[in-house]
Design a protein around this motif. Structure first.
Motif, PDB file in Angstrom:
ATOM      1  N   ILE A  33       0.600  -1.182  -0.292  1.00 11.37           N
ATOM      2  CA  ILE A  33      -0.215  -0.199   0.553  1.00 11.37           C
ATOM      3  C   ILE A  33       1.076   1.438  -0.216  1.00 11.37           C
ATOM      4  O   ILE A  33       0.440   2.329  -0.495  1.00 11.37           O
ATOM      5  CB  ILE A  33      -0.702   0.027   1.250  1.00 11.37           C
ATOM      6  CG1 ILE A  33      -1.728  -0.728   1.210  1.00 11.37           C
ATOM      7  CG2 ILE A  33      -2.014   1.598   1.441  1.00 11.37           C
ATOM      8  CD1 ILE A  33      -2.621  -1.314   0.108  1.00 11.37           C
ATOM      9  N   ARG A  34       1.645   1.027   0.699  1.00 11.88           N
ATOM     10  CA  ARG A  34       3.036   2.426   0.326  1.00 11.88           C
ATOM     11  C   ARG A  34       3.657   2.785  -0.698  1.00 11.88           C
ATOM     12  O   ARG A  34       3.596   3.464  -0.885  1.00 11.88           O
ATOM     13  CB  ARG A  34       3.846   2.335   2.002  1.00 11.88           C
ATOM     14  CG  ARG A  34       3.402   2.131   3.251  1.00 11.88           C
ATOM     15  CD  ARG A  34       4.387   2.305   4.693  1.00 11.88           C
ATOM     16  NE  ARG A  34       5.209   0.956   4.649  1.00 11.88           N
ATOM     17  CZ  ARG A  34       4.476   0.105   5.155  1.00 11.88           C
ATOM     18  NH1 ARG A  34       4.030   0.326   5.763  1.00 11.88           N
ATOM     19  NH2 ARG A  34       5.812  -0.871   5.076  1.00 11.88           N
ATOM     20  N   LEU A  35       4.089   1.401  -1.181  1.00 11.01           N
ATOM     21  CA  LEU A  35       4.615   1.987  -2.934  1.00 11.01           C
ATOM     22  C   LEU A  35       4.021   2.363  -3.642  1.00 11.01           C
ATOM     23  O   LEU A  35       3.918   2.816  -4.213  1.00 11.01           O
ATOM     24  CB  LEU A  35       4.694  -0.154  -2.740  1.00 11.01           C
ATOM     25  CG  LEU A  35       6.282  -0.632  -2.114  1.00 11.01           C
ATOM     26  CD1 LEU A  35       6.554  -2.066  -2.575  1.00 11.01           C
ATOM     27  CD2 LEU A  35       7.297   0.218  -2.518  1.00 11.01           C
ATOM     28  N   ALA A  36       2.403   1.791  -3.123  1.00  9.21           N
ATOM     29  CA  ALA A  36       1.166   1.988  -4.373  1.00  9.21           C
ATOM     30  C   ALA A  36       1.286   3.883  -3.647  1.00  9.21           C
ATOM     31  O   ALA A  36       0.969   4.476  -4.798  1.00  9.21           O
ATOM     32  CB  ALA A  36       0.557   0.946  -4.241  1.00  9.21           C
ATOM     33  N   ARG A  37       1.136   4.221  -3.538  1.00  6.48           N
ATOM     34  CA  ARG A  37       1.091   5.217  -2.660  1.00  6.48           C
ATOM     35  C   ARG A  37       2.037   6.321  -3.149  1.00  6.48           C
ATOM     36  O   ARG A  37       1.563   7.145  -3.737  1.00  6.48           O
ATOM     37  CB  ARG A  37       0.798   5.526  -1.056  1.00  6.48           C
ATOM     38  CG  ARG A  37      -0.878   5.154  -0.320  1.00  6.48           C
ATOM     39  CD  ARG A  37      -1.113   5.516   0.674  1.00  6.48           C
ATOM     40  NE  ARG A  37      -1.832   5.019   1.532  1.00  6.48           N
ATOM     41  CZ  ARG A  37      -2.189   4.238   2.754  1.00  6.48           C
ATOM     42  NH1 ARG A  37      -1.244   4.469   4.062  1.00  6.48           N
ATOM     43  NH2 ARG A  37      -3.202   4.118   2.891  1.00  6.48           N
ATOM     44  N   GLY A  38       3.321   5.726  -3.329  1.00  7.46           N
ATOM     45  CA  GLY A  38       4.127   6.438  -3.212  1.00  7.46           C
ATOM     46  C   GLY A  38       4.857   6.550  -5.153  1.00  7.46           C
ATOM     47  O   GLY A  38       5.078   7.483  -5.545  1.00  7.46           O
ATOM     48  N   MET A  39       3.797   5.981  -5.958  1.00  5.85           N
ATOM     49  CA  MET A  39       3.918   5.464  -7.501  1.00  5.85           C
ATOM     50  C   MET A  39       2.323   6.798  -7.288  1.00  5.85           C
ATOM     51  O   MET A  39       1.826   6.327  -9.035  1.00  5.85           O
ATOM     52  CB  MET A  39       3.329   4.749  -8.029  1.00  5.85           C
ATOM     53  CG  MET A  39       4.838   3.535  -7.359  1.00  5.85           C
ATOM     54  SD  MET A  39       4.917   2.357  -8.509  1.00  5.85           S
ATOM     55  CE  MET A  39       4.359   2.565 -10.114  1.00  5.85           C
ATOM     56  N   ASN A  40       1.689   7.036  -6.586  1.00 15.27           N
ATOM     57  CA  ASN A  40       0.001   7.767  -6.660  1.00 15.27           C
ATOM     58  C   ASN A  40      -0.838   6.454  -7.577  1.00 15.27           C
ATOM     59  O   ASN A  40      -1.068   7.639  -8.881  1.00 15.27           O
ATOM     60  CB  ASN A  40       0.519   9.050  -7.065  1.00 15.27           C
ATOM     61  CG  ASN A  40      -1.484  10.038  -7.510  1.00 15.27           C
ATOM     62  OD1 ASN A  40      -1.651   9.994  -6.582  1.00 15.27           O
ATOM     63  ND2 ASN A  40      -1.295  10.687  -8.604  1.00 15.27           N
ATOM     64  N   TYR A  41      -0.619   5.888  -7.097  1.00 15.33           N
ATOM     65  CA  TYR A  41      -1.090   4.544  -7.599  1.00 15.33           C
ATOM     66  C   TYR A  41      -2.407   3.886  -7.067  1.00 15.33           C
ATOM     67  O   TYR A  41      -2.405   3.780  -5.815  1.00 15.33           O
ATOM     68  CB  TYR A  41      -0.663   3.231  -8.098  1.00 15.33           C
ATOM     69  CG  TYR A  41      -1.361   2.121  -8.754  1.00 15.33           C
ATOM     70  CD1 TYR A  41      -2.011   1.630  -9.461  1.00 15.33           C
ATOM     71  CD2 TYR A  41      -1.667   0.775  -7.857  1.00 15.33           C
ATOM     72  CE1 TYR A  41      -2.916   1.339 -10.348  1.00 15.33           C
ATOM     73  CE2 TYR A  41      -2.010  -0.161  -8.394  1.00 15.33           C
ATOM     74  CZ  TYR A  41      -2.832  -0.377  -8.996  1.00 15.33           C
ATOM     75  OH  TYR A  41      -3.183  -1.580 -10.756  1.00 15.33           O
ATOM     76  N   GLN A  42      -3.621   3.885  -7.515  1.00 17.79           N
ATOM     77  CA  GLN A  42      -4.813   3.356  -6.989  1.00 17.79           C
ATOM     78  C   GLN A  42      -5.110   1.809  -6.877  1.00 17.79           C
ATOM     79  O   GLN A  42      -5.588   2.022  -8.635  1.00 17.79           O
ATOM     80  CB  GLN A  42      -6.493   4.217  -6.787  1.00 17.79           C
ATOM     81  CG  GLN A  42      -7.478   4.278  -5.711  1.00 17.79           C
ATOM     82  CD  GLN A  42      -7.283   3.358  -4.817  1.00 17.79           C
ATOM     83  OE1 GLN A  42      -6.080   4.912  -4.243  1.00 17.79           O
ATOM     84  NE2 GLN A  42      -7.509   2.983  -3.927  1.00 17.79           N
ATOM     85  N   PHE A  43      -5.359   1.232  -6.155  1.00 17.93           N
ATOM     86  CA  PHE A  43      -5.582  -0.128  -6.358  1.00 17.93           C
ATOM     87  C   PHE A  43      -7.150  -0.228  -6.779  1.00 17.93           C
ATOM     88  O   PHE A  43      -8.107   0.534  -6.367  1.00 17.93           O
ATOM     89  CB  PHE A  43      -5.726  -0.983  -5.360  1.00 17.93           C
ATOM     90  CG  PHE A  43      -4.256  -1.962  -5.040  1.00 17.93           C
ATOM     91  CD1 PHE A  43      -3.799  -2.655  -6.227  1.00 17.93           C
ATOM     92  CD2 PHE A  43      -3.274  -1.214  -4.139  1.00 17.93           C
ATOM     93  CE1 PHE A  43      -1.983  -2.994  -5.329  1.00 17.93           C
ATOM     94  CE2 PHE A  43      -2.063  -1.438  -3.990  1.00 17.93           C
ATOM     95  CZ  PHE A  43      -0.883  -2.893  -4.865  1.00 17.93           C
ATOM     96  N   PRO A  44      -7.161  -1.019  -7.638  1.00 19.98           N
ATOM     97  CA  PRO A  44      -8.933  -1.264  -8.408  1.00 19.98           C
ATOM     98  C   PRO A  44      -9.628  -2.356  -7.355  1.00 19.98           C
ATOM     99  O   PRO A  44      -8.722  -2.977  -6.837  1.00 19.98           O
ATOM    100  CB  PRO A  44      -9.210  -1.925  -9.397  1.00 19.98           C
ATOM    101  CG  PRO A  44      -8.120  -1.970  -9.612  1.00 19.98           C
ATOM    102  CD  PRO A  44      -6.458  -1.905  -8.806  1.00 19.98           C
ATOM    103  N   TYR A  45     -11.079  -1.860  -6.459  1.00 20.45           N
ATOM    104  CA  TYR A  45     -11.124  -2.288  -5.604  1.00 20.45           C
ATOM    105  C   TYR A  45     -11.781  -3.339  -6.190  1.00 20.45           C
ATOM    106  O   TYR A  45     -13.057  -3.789  -6.694  1.00 20.45           O
ATOM    107  CB  TYR A  45     -12.223  -1.725  -4.820  1.00 20.45           C
ATOM    108  CG  TYR A  45     -13.274  -2.138  -3.507  1.00 20.45           C
ATOM    109  CD1 TYR A  45     -12.144  -2.895  -2.647  1.00 20.45           C
ATOM    110  CD2 TYR A  45     -14.033  -2.887  -3.565  1.00 20.45           C
ATOM    111  CE1 TYR A  45     -12.415  -3.028  -1.047  1.00 20.45           C
ATOM    112  CE2 TYR A  45     -14.641  -3.460  -2.532  1.00 20.45           C
ATOM    113  CZ  TYR A  45     -14.028  -3.721  -1.473  1.00 20.45           C
ATOM    114  OH  TYR A  45     -14.054  -4.632  -0.569  1.00 20.45           O
ATOM    115  N   LEU A  46     -11.098  -4.606  -5.845  1.00 16.02           N
ATOM    116  CA  LEU A  46     -12.020  -6.246  -6.266  1.00 16.02           C
ATOM    117  C   LEU A  46     -12.809  -7.060  -5.090  1.00 16.02           C
ATOM    118  O   LEU A  46     -10.919  -6.902  -4.457  1.00 16.02           O
ATOM    119  CB  LEU A  46     -11.510  -6.198  -7.541  1.00 16.02           C
ATOM    120  CG  LEU A  46     -11.779  -5.653  -8.480  1.00 16.02           C
ATOM    121  CD1 LEU A  46     -10.683  -6.594  -9.853  1.00 16.02           C
ATOM    122  CD2 LEU A  46     -12.940  -5.962  -9.639  1.00 16.02           C
TER     123      LEU A  46
END
Length: 325
Positions: free
Chosen positions: A230-243
């Motif tokens: 989750i921290r890596l994704a935030r650092g990339m400004n990436y939002q996981f799709p909710y599935l």
């Protein structure tokens, strides 16, 4: 290269092309990989390649492809390997709709996990596991193509541009500067599923679609299930799709619970929750299998260098012989 007669090209990769050939002195069929995109001006460059170093160290394992010789000729590097009939990708493609039996999948995967356990014990990880890099002859399967292999404890940031995207672990996709041999375990989870279904488990069209495919199968990660991701994704400004994901038995109907539970654990978001290769060998799915004791990592083939002075000063050979390094 004078003692080899090339037969035909059998493969093309990022680091080199592979041809089948015959040793004119012994009649043995071999596979020769010609390294490309670089000139090799010294022996030090050749023998210090991680691909060469790792193969020399692990060449005695029965499920790792054997390196016969390393040849430098006119500053071109050739790696001579034992010949294998085909690779797993070719076998999958030829099956049509006839799925492999669970015993076939169990046999192949057990052999690969034995090779991986040995490789990781020797301090290397593969980083490019995919069906095309698993070679098969007479129901024996061998790990091949160590061009992306690295030492686990090298202490250097690892590149993210490794592994075919369909088998790429999520921490690599999220550009983690460090990762572990757990990326090999993720790839094997995807490969196992593909053997059961004859279809890729996560066949993304691009990076975003790849992550969507993963989430659609195993569900979106959370702060509890994978906080680092989750921290890596935030650092990339990436939002996981909710599935929500689905049960592996939906993806692979008619496959045993032992098999689906193993694949699910291998394809865990958190790399620290994936089993190691040594742990996988003890999984109930493999209880029918016979474990082959691997050679000691301390007892490895020794390399010898022989300069060919009779014919061509631009030609030299490293042969691989039994010994202790």
């Amino acid at each position: 290269m004078e003692k080899y007669m090339l037969i035909k090209k059998v493969g093309e990769g990022t680091f080199g092309s592979v041809c089948s050939a015959i040793n004119k002195q012994t009649g043995e069929v071999v596979a020769i990989k010609q390294m490309k995109n670089k000139r090799y001006h010294s022996w030090e460059e050749c023998i210090n390649l991680t691909e060469v170093q790792s193969l020399i160290k692990m060449s005695k394992h029965p499920n790792i492809v054997k390196l016969r010789e390393v040849i430098r000729e006119h500053d071109i590097l050739y790696l001579v390997f034992e010949y294998m009939e085909c690779n797993l990708y070719e076998l999958i493609r030829k099956r049509g709709r006839r799925v492999f039996s669970e015993d076939e999948v169990r046999n192949w995967c057990f052999q690969v996990f034995q090779a991986l356990a040995y490789m990781h014990q020797c301090g290397y990880f593969h980083r490019d596991l995919k069906p095309a890099n698993l070679l098969v002859s007479n129901n024996v399967i061998k790990l091949a193509d160590f061009g992306s292999a690295r030492k686990i404890n090298s202490g250097q940031p690892f590149t993210q541009n490794i592994t075919t995207p369909w088998y790429r672990a999520p921490e690599v996709m999220l550009k983690s500067p460090t990762y572990t041999s757990a990326i090999d375990m993720w790839a094997m989870g995807a490969i196992m599923a593909e053997l059961f279904t004859l279809r890729p488990l996560f066949p993304g069209l691009n990076g975003a679609d790849q992550m969507y495919k993963i989430c659609s199968v195993i569900g979106t990660p959370t702060d509890n299930s994978w906080p680092h991701g989750i921290r890596l994704a935030r650092g990339m400004n990436y939002q996981f799709p909710y599935l929500p994901g689905v049960h592996m038995s939906i993806v692979m109907p008619s496959v045993s619970d032992d098999a689906t539970s193993l694949i699910r654990s291998l394809c865990s978001w958190d790399p620290f929750k994936r089993p190691t290769a040594a742990q996988v060998l003890q999984h109930p799915f493999f209880h029918k299998c016979y474990y082959v004791i691997p050679p000691s990592p301390r007892t490895t083939p020794a390399a010898y260098c022989q300069q060919n002075t009779n014919t061509n000063k631009n030609t030299a050979v490293i042969g691989i012989q039994a010994g202790i390094c």
